[in-house]
Design an enzyme around this catalytic site. Structure first.
Site, mmCIF file in Angstrom:
data_model
loop_
_atom_site.group_PDB
_atom_site.id
_atom_site.type_symbol
_atom_site.label_atom_id
_atom_site.label_comp_id
_atom_site.label_asym_id
_atom_site.label_seq_id
_atom_site.Cartn_x
_atom_site.Cartn_y
_atom_site.Cartn_z
ATOM 1 C CG HIS A 25 -2.034 0.990 1.156
ATOM 2 N ND1 HIS A 25 -1.879 2.320 1.493
ATOM 3 C CD2 HIS A 25 -3.329 0.842 0.779
ATOM 4 C CE1 HIS A 25 -3.037 2.945 1.329
ATOM 5 N NE2 HIS A 25 -3.922 2.092 0.893
ATOM 6 C CG ASP B 160 -7.811 -1.822 -2.574
ATOM 7 O OD1 ASP B 160 -8.930 -1.313 -2.430
ATOM 8 O OD2 ASP B 160 -6.754 -1.192 -2.449
#
Length: 432
Positions: A309, A367
């Site tokens: 991330h 995600d």
């Protein structure tokens, strides 16, 4: 806020020095206050993408990417997802503190009884092609809310701001479900006041008039957690867009529509959809080792989507919550022999154990798991970013509200480093 600490800036050419104040927050790094920099020095700062610039003060959300921490109003995301509901988190973000029982009852009632949309909005949908991207539809219909609710557009009236906030939190799930139904060619399903927020959303998305639909408590719980985990995330691209639009004193419906537009970009809201595209590219479990090796090759353009991330340099705290929900959802639905989900589970297992990924802290992020859950639930992939918007609406509204209530509010006006031609004279077309 302001401290006795200062930062000295020196011009090596002239020897001039300027003292800049340093501001402290309650968490995170201190900041150098450069608001008077141009007036004092004749220079601006240059910070493309604003990655080293604090654009505002905010009391809503704090992220420590190095430690893997996400907090809303001082409460960790783990505490909130374990103990709270999405509407309670929405109240917390909007009002600053967790509600009393009466406050929660009143807030739930206000949101619940705003979930219906003006009947003419049903006709508004028919202006779109059935194959239009759901985010294109959402940009239009959310912005159009300002044409239907004139009684809550005065941004300087606290009561009207509150009504607009409740309407947006209540109506965007309804519009999202209508967007999905329209694309599928199915009739719209009206909201039901006897269901909670997540149950009502799932019912509007999947119920049909021809047969009864019972919302699974497991799926509703997972959806509630997905919405909490996406509620707010500091000054990301879409939130910054909402704030910049709001700084011009645009109405809240237009501001949230601008946030949806920003979220539509694949670099922001489309990451979980990109995860499924990657799983399809891999194709089968036995090809995973090949793609793992490709991901390690810096000269290969292939990247593992849903791992690592930009903000979290450690484990994404939201991912641990969704991993548990992912397992519960797949067990509830009895998903078997679904190639993409089999690939996802095996890929997760390998990546969590592979030394290359562990050393680089390339853990599965939110995600990765949200894409798997939403696919298992039966949502079309084009709806994934819309679902992100449903959860993020409360963050956008809260950020907008905080900004409007800031006494020093001014219209946003970023500066630039001009690199175009210097002044030149116009030459008539016959002499060029």
């Amino acid at each position: 806020m302001k401290t006795d600490k200062t930062f000295t800036l020196t011009n090596d050419d002239t020897g001039e020095s300027w003292t800049l104040p340093v501001l402290d927050g309650t968490e995170g790094p201190s900041v150098i206050d450069v608001r008077k920099l141009y007036a004092d020095t004749g220079h601006f700062t240059f910070d493309p993408s604003y990655t080293s610039t604090a654009s505002c003060k905010s009391r809503l959300t704090f992220i420590d990417g190095d430690e893997g921490v996400l907090m809303h109003r001082g409460y960790t995301i783990e505490e909130l997802t374990d103990n709270s509901t999405f509407l309670e988190v929405a109240y917390l973000l909007l009002e600053g503190d967790l509600p009393s029982q009466k406050q929660m009852d009143d807030f739930t009632h206000n949101v619940t009884y705003h979930t219906m949309v003006h009947e003419q909005l049903h006709k508004f949908f028919t202006g779109f092609r059935r194959d239009a991207h759901p985010m294109a539809v959402m940009c239009g219909v959310v912005g159009a809310l300002s044409a239907f609710y004139h009684d809550s557009l005065d941004i300087w009236d606290p009561k009207q701001r509150e009504i607009s906030a409740h309407r947006l939190i209540a109506k965007i799930p309804t519009l999202a479900a209508m967007t999905m139904k329209y694309a599928l060619g199915q009739p719209f399903v009206y909201p039901r006041n006897d269901l909670n927020y997540a149950e009502n959303f799932l019912h509007m998305c999947f119920a049909l008039p021809a047969e009864p639909y019972k919302v699974s408590p497991t799926l509703a719980k997972a959806m509630d957690k997905i919405l909490i985990l996406h509620a707010d995330h500091e000054q990301n691209a879409s939130t910054s867009t909402v704030r910049l639009a709001g700084s011009s004193q645009a109405n809240p419906f237009a501001c949230i529509s601008s946030g949806i537009t920003s979220l539509w970009g694949p670099a922001h809201g489309g990451a979980n959809q990109a995860v499924l595209a990657m799983l399809r590219e891999i194709g089968s479990v036995d090809r995973i080792p090949e793609f793992i090796e490709r991901a390690k090759d810096k000269d290969d353009p292939f990247r593992l989507m849903g791992f690592g991330h930009r903000v979290y340099k450690n484990y994404d705290p939201r991912a641990g919550v969704l991993k548990a929900s992912c397992d519960e959802v797949l067990d509830e639905l009895g998903v078997e022999n679904e190639p993409l989900l089999e690939i996802a589970r095996e890929l997760e297992k390998i990546a969590l154990q592979d030394e290359y990924f562990v050393e680089r802290k390339l853990f599965p992020n939110v995600d990765f798991y949200s894409g798997i859950i939403l696919k298992a639930m039966g949502f079309p992939e084009e709806m994934f970013t819309v679902l992100f918007a449903v959860g993020r609406t409360v963050g956008w509204v809260s950020q907008w509200k905080e900004m409007i209530e800031e006494p020093t509010l001014r219209i946003g006006r970023p500066r630039q480093l001009y690199t175009g031609p210097k002044k030149r004279s116009y030459v008539s077309i016959d002499k060029r």
